[in-house]
Design an enzyme around this catalytic site. Structure first.
Site, PDB file in Angstrom:
ATOM      1  N   HIS A 268       1.494  -4.914   0.059  1.00 17.60           N
ATOM      2  CA  HIS A 268       0.452  -6.274  -0.431  1.00 17.60           C
ATOM      3  C   HIS A 268       1.172  -7.281   0.373  1.00 17.60           C
ATOM      4  O   HIS A 268       0.908  -7.303   1.381  1.00 17.60           O
ATOM      5  CB  HIS A 268       0.941  -5.975  -1.839  1.00 17.60           C
ATOM      6  CG  HIS A 268      -0.008  -6.977  -2.557  1.00 17.60           C
ATOM      7  ND1 HIS A 268      -1.028  -7.649  -2.186  1.00 17.60           N
ATOM      8  CD2 HIS A 268       0.196  -7.286  -4.191  1.00 17.60           C
ATOM      9  CE1 HIS A 268      -1.768  -8.212  -3.394  1.00 17.60           C
ATOM     10  NE2 HIS A 268      -1.016  -8.078  -4.289  1.00 17.60           N
ATOM     11  N   HIS A 307      -7.571  -2.364   4.627  1.00 19.12           N
ATOM     12  CA  HIS A 307      -7.530  -2.935   3.761  1.00 19.12           C
ATOM     13  C   HIS A 307      -8.434  -2.201   2.556  1.00 19.12           C
ATOM     14  O   HIS A 307      -9.306  -1.405   2.914  1.00 19.12           O
ATOM     15  CB  HIS A 307      -8.264  -4.184   3.510  1.00 19.12           C
ATOM     16  CG  HIS A 307      -8.108  -5.101   2.505  1.00 19.12           C
ATOM     17  ND1 HIS A 307      -8.988  -5.252   1.422  1.00 19.12           N
ATOM     18  CD2 HIS A 307      -7.231  -5.990   2.279  1.00 19.12           C
ATOM     19  CE1 HIS A 307      -8.696  -6.156   0.429  1.00 19.12           C
ATOM     20  NE2 HIS A 307      -7.320  -6.460   1.058  1.00 19.12           N
ATOM     21  N   ASP A 363      -2.817 -10.669   6.864  1.00 14.11           N
ATOM     22  CA  ASP A 363      -1.537 -10.431   7.165  1.00 14.11           C
ATOM     23  C   ASP A 363      -1.155 -10.431   8.635  1.00 14.11           C
ATOM     24  O   ASP A 363       0.046 -10.416   9.032  1.00 14.11           O
ATOM     25  CB  ASP A 363      -0.552  -9.322   6.507  1.00 14.11           C
ATOM     26  CG  ASP A 363      -0.686  -9.888   4.817  1.00 14.11           C
ATOM     27  OD1 ASP A 363      -0.266 -11.087   4.587  1.00 14.11           O
ATOM     28  OD2 ASP A 363      -0.874  -8.963   3.993  1.00 14.11           O
TER      29      ASP A 363
HETATM   30  N1  CMC Z   1      -2.521   2.082   9.838  1.00 16.31           N
HETATM   31  C1  CMC Z   1      -2.860   3.105  10.524  1.00 16.31           C
HETATM   32  N2  CMC Z   1      -3.836   4.080   9.813  1.00 16.31           N
HETATM   33  C2  CMC Z   1      -3.917   3.345   8.430  1.00 16.31           C
HETATM   34  C3  CMC Z   1      -3.708   2.091   7.969  1.00 16.31           C
HETATM   35  C4  CMC Z   1      -2.907   1.471   8.865  1.00 16.31           C
HETATM   36  N3  CMC Z   1      -2.550   0.183   8.449  1.00 16.31           N
HETATM   37  N4  CMC Z   1      -4.267   1.950   6.890  1.00 16.31           N
HETATM   38  C5  CMC Z   1      -4.946   2.959   6.472  1.00 16.31           C
HETATM   39  N5  CMC Z   1      -4.902   3.981   7.255  1.00 16.31           N
HETATM   40  C6  CMC Z   1      -5.390   5.181   7.534  1.00 16.31           C
HETATM   41  C7  CMC Z   1      -5.059   6.014   6.235  1.00 16.31           C
HETATM   42  O1  CMC Z   1      -3.987   7.007   6.698  1.00 16.31           O
HETATM   43  C8  CMC Z   1      -5.897   6.842   5.892  1.00 16.31           C
HETATM   44  O2  CMC Z   1      -6.097   8.158   6.961  1.00 16.31           O
HETATM   45  P1  CMC Z   1      -6.767   9.423   6.517  1.00 16.31           P
HETATM   46  O3  CMC Z   1      -7.926   9.255   6.019  1.00 16.31           O
HETATM   47  O4  CMC Z   1      -6.722  10.211   7.931  1.00 16.31           O
HETATM   48  O5  CMC Z   1      -5.630  10.035   5.590  1.00 16.31           O
HETATM   49  C9  CMC Z   1      -7.242   6.048   6.115  1.00 16.31           C
HETATM   50  O6  CMC Z   1      -6.908   5.093   6.948  1.00 16.31           O
HETATM   51  C10 CMC Z   1      -7.327   5.371   4.710  1.00 16.31           C
HETATM   52  O7  CMC Z   1      -6.335   4.629   4.304  1.00 16.31           O
HETATM   53  P2  CMC Z   1      -5.820   4.547   2.627  1.00 16.31           P
HETATM   54  O8  CMC Z   1      -4.458   4.597   2.749  1.00 16.31           O
HETATM   55  O9  CMC Z   1      -6.704   5.708   1.839  1.00 16.31           O
HETATM   56  O10 CMC Z   1      -6.422   3.324   2.485  1.00 16.31           O
HETATM   57  P3  CMC Z   1      -6.135   2.316   1.073  1.00 16.31           P
HETATM   58  O11 CMC Z   1      -7.493   1.649   0.739  1.00 16.31           O
HETATM   59  O12 CMC Z   1      -5.284   3.132  -0.100  1.00 16.31           O
HETATM   60  O13 CMC Z   1      -4.758   1.189   1.410  1.00 16.31           O
HETATM   61  C11 CMC Z   1      -3.863  -0.432   2.581  1.00 16.31           C
HETATM   62  C12 CMC Z   1      -5.139   0.012   1.903  1.00 16.31           C
HETATM   63  C13 CMC Z   1      -4.171  -2.030   2.721  1.00 16.31           C
HETATM   64  C14 CMC Z   1      -2.640  -0.143   1.574  1.00 16.31           C
HETATM   65  C15 CMC Z   1      -3.568   0.313   3.870  1.00 16.31           C
HETATM   66  O14 CMC Z   1      -4.707   0.163   4.733  1.00 16.31           O
HETATM   67  C16 CMC Z   1      -2.367   0.026   4.599  1.00 16.31           C
HETATM   68  O15 CMC Z   1      -1.092   0.346   3.932  1.00 16.31           O
HETATM   69  N6  CMC Z   1      -2.278  -1.243   5.678  1.00 16.31           N
HETATM   70  C17 CMC Z   1      -1.004  -1.538   5.995  1.00 16.31           C
HETATM   71  C18 CMC Z   1      -0.357  -2.535   5.059  1.00 16.31           C
HETATM   72  C19 CMC Z   1      -1.048  -3.880   5.093  1.00 16.31           C
HETATM   73  O16 CMC Z   1      -1.164  -4.652   6.114  1.00 16.31           O
HETATM   74  N7  CMC Z   1      -1.347  -4.495   4.011  1.00 16.31           N
HETATM   75  C20 CMC Z   1      -1.789  -5.886   3.545  1.00 16.31           C
HETATM   76  C21 CMC Z   1      -3.116  -5.615   2.639  1.00 16.31           C
HETATM   77  S1  CMC Z   1      -3.983  -7.338   2.971  1.00 16.31           S
HETATM   78  C22 CMC Z   1      -2.958  -8.503   2.093  1.00 16.31           C
HETATM   79  C23 CMC Z   1      -2.695  -8.025   0.704  1.00 16.31           C
HETATM   80  O17 CMC Z   1      -3.619  -7.234   0.050  1.00 16.31           O
HETATM   81  O18 CMC Z   1      -1.764  -8.334   0.219  1.00 16.31           O
END
Ligand code: CMC
Length: 429
Positions: A268, A307, A363
């Site tokens: 986050h 996201h 971010d």
């Molecule tokens: N890098 C590589 N792969 C990713 C990433 C990433 N940053 N984010 C998601 N994926 C992949 C994930 O492994 C999954 O792949 P598969 O379908 O093969 O298993 C697919 O994309 C879907 O991801 P998810 O984890 O199910 O998506 P989510 O909605 O649960 O997570 C998230 C959203 C923001 C937590 C995630 O994208 C992430 O960890 N990003 C990196 C951390 C980040 O930048 N966070 C800031 C978010 S914006 C500001 C805020 O909210 O505070």
């Protein structure tokens, strides 16, 4: 055509008609679906709230597929471009309308009347270890404010509620700056209420021996825009925490401390710090392809990408990318920018990221700007929490006044052992 959903339970052949409102059914309506009369009834299983609306809100609108973000109907791009102060946007979030001139003056005066913190709060902060993480100090100090303002628990009294809102929005920059100065071993700088919200914050952060801090107008504007972009983001993890804690009717300081704790995590608000660690780890442009390969093999994430809601370019990231050029024109380019741009270029073309709709989020570039402005990496989550306080408070107020709401209390699917008898020690495996 009736606004209903007909559900057939194939276990019994029975049909149920469930009302639809706003393209949504009420999960509680599923409870009438039973096999036997004494069954508990059907529930919806939705870990991480992937498809569950837990509130009706009028504050912020996001269309993740189109990359749209609006506060109270106003597009974020317009707010970032036209608002000369963060406080105007905070007012909008909390009151639903932009302030007229008189409302703006009153609001500013009320918030500025609460920028100082009690000397005992300062003493409390001085008690932290010299190397305490500023976000840990920030969270703890917010919680401690509830002991200074015990009347804050009267959350259904409008005047009391307003007062805590002024206090909290007024004090968070001061607490944040004191946490920073503490971690650097520098004397705390008291607020200067002649400056703008962002200008005063910069003064409390960076003023040294000069009698009046000269605010760099580019930094002041950049920080104002960054504060506006971070002010709210509907039902994200920390806002959901704020609402969840607030639903127990605790005082808003305790709820805000919980929300700030939720924000700290690397998935986050901690992501901007994680982005810079990642860029440091990559080190040079040559290493970018190997890093991308490792991410695709599941050996870590590309921080600042992806996201839960946006499946398109985060509109805040677009504004920030432009802002970065303005700040770098003053500070010189952050050497990590080239690595970030190359990561973005590859990721936007690579099938792995394209297929998963992973775009840069807010971010990805914000940390580069913060670092160039002189903020240390561990301070980035605090920079997120300052403006998000207005969003948390707007949601908290909406939540506690919403007659649909009750104490937040999800259900579970129990999969543990059935009833069994106590085993004496000598009989245990
Ligand atoms: N890098 C590589 N792969 C990713 C990433 C990433 N940053 N984010 C998601 N994926 C992949 C994930 O492994 C999954 O792949 P598969 O379908 O093969 O298993 C697919 O994309 C879907 O991801 P998810 O984890 O199910 O998506 P989510 O909605 O649960 O997570 C998230 C959203 C923001 C937590 C995630 O994208 C992430 O960890 N990003 C990196 C951390 C980040 O930048 N966070 C800031 C978010 S914006 C500001 C805020 O909210 O505070």
């Amino acid at each position: 055509m009736p606004d209903t959903l007909t559900i057939t339970d194939n276990r019994t052949g029975k049909q149920y008609e469930v009302p639809i409102e706003n393209d949504t059914i009420k999960a509680i309506d599923l409870r009438k679906i039973k096999v036997k009369d004494d069954d508990f009834g059907m529930m919806a299983y939705d870990p991480a709230f992937m498809n569950t609306a837990s509130v009706k809100s009028k504050i912020t609108y996001i269309d993740g597929d189109k990359g749209i973000l609006r506060y109270r109907g106003y597009p974020i791009e317009q707010l970032a471009e036209n608002s000369t102060s963060y406080l105007q946007v905070a007012y909008l979030l909390l009151h639903g309308e932009l302030p007229n001139q008189q409302q703006r003056e009153e609001w500013r005066a009320n918030v500025k009347g609460h920028t100082f913190i009690h000397e005992n709060v300062k003493k409390l902060m001085e008690g932290f270890r010299y190397d305490a993480h500023p976000m840990g100090m920030f969270i703890s100090t917010l919680a401690a404010l509830s002991t200074f303002y015990p009347e804050a628990k009267n959350i259904f009294d409008e005047a009391t509620r307003k007062k805590q809102i002024y206090r909290m929005i007024g004090k968070v920059p001061t607490i944040a700056a004191f946490a920073y100065r503490h971690s650097k071993g520098l004397p705390y700088i008291y607020p200067d209420n002649d400056l703008t919200y962002a200008g005063n914050f910069l003064s409390m952060m960076f003023k040294m021996a000069e009698p009046t801090y000269k605010v760099n107008p580019v930094f002041e504007r950049a920080l104002t825009i960054l504060f506006i972009l971070h002010a709210d983001h509907e039902q994200n993890c920390s806002t959901n925490t704020m609402r969840g804690i607030g639903s127990s009717h605790v005082d808003p300081y305790s709820a805000c401390a919980g929300a700030a704790a939720a924000l700290w995590g690397p998935l986050h608000g901690g992501a901007n710090e994680a982005v810079l660690h990642m860029l440091d780890e990559i080190g040079s442009l040559n290493n970018v392809p190997a890093f991308i390969k490792a991410v695709k093999e599941g050996k870590g994430k590309l921080m600042g990408f992806g996201h839960r809601v946006y499946k398109n370019y985060d509109p805040r990231a677009k504004v920030i990318k432009k802002l970065a050029d303005e700040v770098f024109a003053v500070t010189g380019k952050n050497p990590k920018l080239d690595i970030a741009l190359e990561l973005e270029r590859i990721a936007l073309e690579d099938e792995y990221f394209v297929k998963r709709k992973l775009y840069p989020n807010v971010d990805f570039y914000s940390g580069l700007i913060y670092q160039s402005m002189g903020f240390s990496m561990d301070f980035f989550p605090v920079l997120f929490a300052i403006p998000r306080t207005a969003g948390w408070l707007a949601h908290w107020q909406e939540h506690i006044l919403d007659p649909d709401q009750k104490i937040a209390r999800p259900r579970q699917i129990y999969l543990g052992p059935a009833e069994r008898n106590w085993v004496p020690m000598d009989k245990r495996k």
